[in-house]
Design an enzyme around this catalytic site. Structure first.
Site, PDB file in Angstrom:
ATOM      1  N   ASP A 139      45.055  79.613  30.032  1.00 29.33           N
ATOM      2  CA  ASP A 139      45.430  80.948  29.575  1.00 29.33           C
ATOM      3  C   ASP A 139      45.961  81.659  30.821  1.00 29.33           C
ATOM      4  O   ASP A 139      45.187  82.156  31.626  1.00 29.33           O
ATOM      5  CB  ASP A 139      44.214  81.676  28.999  1.00 29.33           C
ATOM      6  CG  ASP A 139      44.552  83.077  28.536  1.00 29.33           C
ATOM      7  OD1 ASP A 139      45.678  83.304  28.050  1.00 29.33           O
ATOM      8  OD2 ASP A 139      43.686  83.967  28.669  1.00 29.33           O
ATOM      9  N   GLU A 183      49.381  78.633  27.309  1.00 27.97           N
ATOM     10  CA  GLU A 183      49.816  79.675  26.391  1.00 27.97           C
ATOM     11  C   GLU A 183      51.232  80.095  26.737  1.00 27.97           C
ATOM     12  O   GLU A 183      51.554  80.356  27.897  1.00 27.97           O
ATOM     13  CB  GLU A 183      48.888  80.882  26.450  1.00 27.97           C
ATOM     14  CG  GLU A 183      49.246  81.926  25.394  1.00 27.97           C
ATOM     15  CD  GLU A 183      48.237  83.031  25.308  1.00 27.97           C
ATOM     16  OE1 GLU A 183      47.240  82.862  24.592  1.00 27.97           O
ATOM     17  OE2 GLU A 183      48.441  84.058  25.987  1.00 27.97           O
ATOM     18  N   ASP A 224      39.101  85.176  29.012  1.00 22.75           N
ATOM     19  CA  ASP A 224      40.161  84.277  29.498  1.00 22.75           C
ATOM     20  C   ASP A 224      39.712  82.815  29.404  1.00 22.75           C
ATOM     21  O   ASP A 224      40.513  81.929  29.102  1.00 22.75           O
ATOM     22  CB  ASP A 224      40.514  84.616  30.950  1.00 22.75           C
ATOM     23  CG  ASP A 224      40.835  86.084  31.127  1.00 22.75           C
ATOM     24  OD1 ASP A 224      41.983  86.478  30.872  1.00 22.75           O
ATOM     25  OD2 ASP A 224      39.911  86.832  31.508  1.00 22.75           O
TER      26      ASP A 224
END
EC number: 3.1.21.10
Length: 175
Positions: free
Chosen positions: A7, A68, A141
């Site tokens: 992430d 991501e 996160d």
């Protein structure tokens, strides 16, 4: 299949490692958050992120990396930092010779919660359940990175196998 999910973020970059196969529950291997100091110069922050991700790839030996995909936000400064961190994550996987797949936030949410509109709390709750953890991974996160890895195991693994089969067929190797 062992997947390292990232992430991306310049200040906080979530990293999660899971093992699994499509259609089965995944197993948690590890999760981390790599922090950089906003007071440091950008090149030093990116270098720290690069070194940290390279070390985690070497340590955990994933078969692939899921990152991501950066999406548009109103805050250009945030988007730029996220995009730079994303590039470092993609590079860390590519440098190790690993396949790297990117996923939009809505793809990840849909994979782990069933809804592409799920909020962060719902994603964290489902990651906790899916990995059979006693408590939620923190900070968010880390949970998001684990969700990326789970998404890739369930969706990307199949996608990668189909792409490889199509590539073999194009080259005449499939029978």
């Amino acid at each position: 299949m062992r997947v390292l999910g990232v992430d991306p973020g310049l200040t906080r970059c979530g990293v999660g490692v899971v093992e699994g196969v499509p259609g089965r529950p995944c197993t948690l291997i590890a999760y981390y958050v790599v922090y950089t100091d906003p007071a440091d110069d950008l090149p030093l922050r990116l270098l720290h992120l690069d070194r940290s991700l390279t070390e985690l790839v070497a340590e955990h030996q994933p078969e692939s990396v899921a990152v991501e995909r950066v999406f548009s936000q109103h805050n250009v400064r945030t988007v730029m930092g996220t995009a730079q961190a994303s590039g470092i994550a993609v590079l860390a996987g590519a440098r190790a010779g690993l396949p790297v797949q990117t996923y939009t936030p809505s793809e990840v949410k849909a994979a782990v919660t069933g809804s592409g509109q799920a909020d962060k709390a719902q994603v964290t709750t489902m990651v906790t359940r899916l990995l059979r953890l006693a408590e939620p991974p923190k900070p968010a996160d880390a949970a998001d990175a684990l969700a990326l890895a789970i998404c890739h195991v369930w969706r990307g693994g199949t996608r990668s196998k189909l792409a490889a089969a199509a590539d073999r067929a194009r080259r005449g190797g499939a029978r």
